[in-house]
Design an enzyme around this catalytic site. Structure first.
Site, PDB file in Angstrom:
ATOM      1  CG  PHE A 178      -1.699  -1.229   1.416  1.00 30.47           C
ATOM      2  CD1 PHE A 178      -2.965  -1.312   0.864  1.00 30.47           C
ATOM      3  CD2 PHE A 178      -1.196  -2.317   2.100  1.00 30.47           C
ATOM      4  CE1 PHE A 178      -3.722  -2.469   0.998  1.00 30.47           C
ATOM      5  CE2 PHE A 178      -1.950  -3.473   2.240  1.00 30.47           C
ATOM      6  CZ  PHE A 178      -3.213  -3.554   1.690  1.00 30.47           C
ATOM      7  CB  CYS A 179       2.484   3.521  -1.677  1.00 26.32           C
ATOM      8  SG  CYS A 179       2.323   3.489  -3.468  1.00 26.32           S
ATOM      9  N   GLY A 180       0.569   5.741  -1.494  1.00 27.27           N
ATOM     10  CA  GLY A 180      -0.376   6.784  -1.870  1.00 27.27           C
ATOM     11  C   GLY A 180      -1.115   6.504  -3.165  1.00 27.27           C
TER      12      GLY A 180
END
Length: 100
Positions: A63-65
């Site tokens: 998960f990242c931006g």
């Protein structure tokens, strides 16, 4: 006969931390063993998860931006097929078509 569920390894950067935490708890509630590697720089967490997928045969959640950075880094590892999925339909297609 009950089929065993795969180990899931999860990691995130600061922008993806909240979503990671929710999905880690959801997966655990569904009976999956989840190794939560925590939060850090997107390139570090993507590398850690990708290496665990390579060596342990685990499934990875990153998960990242945007999902783009972790996907790019993870796909640099041999045998890894990471896909950025923004909804359930995209995730199902990625698994069915690309075995990601």
């Amino acid at each position: 006969m009950t089929e065993s569920k795969p180990l899931i390894v999860a990691g995130a950067d600061g922008f993806g931390e909240d979503l990671k935490n929710v999905l880690v708890e959801h997966c655990r509630a569904q009976g999956y063993e989840v190794d939560d590697l925590g939060t850090g720089a997107y390139y570090d967490k993507a590398g850690e998860v990708a290496r665990r997928v390579q060596t342990d045969g685990a499934k990875g959640l990153l998960f990242c931006g945007t999902g783009m950075g972790v996907g790019i880094v993870a796909n640099r590892f041999s045998g890894i097929q990471a896909a950025t999925c923004e909804n359930v339909a995209a995730a199902r297609c990625a698994r069915a078509i690309n075995d990601s």
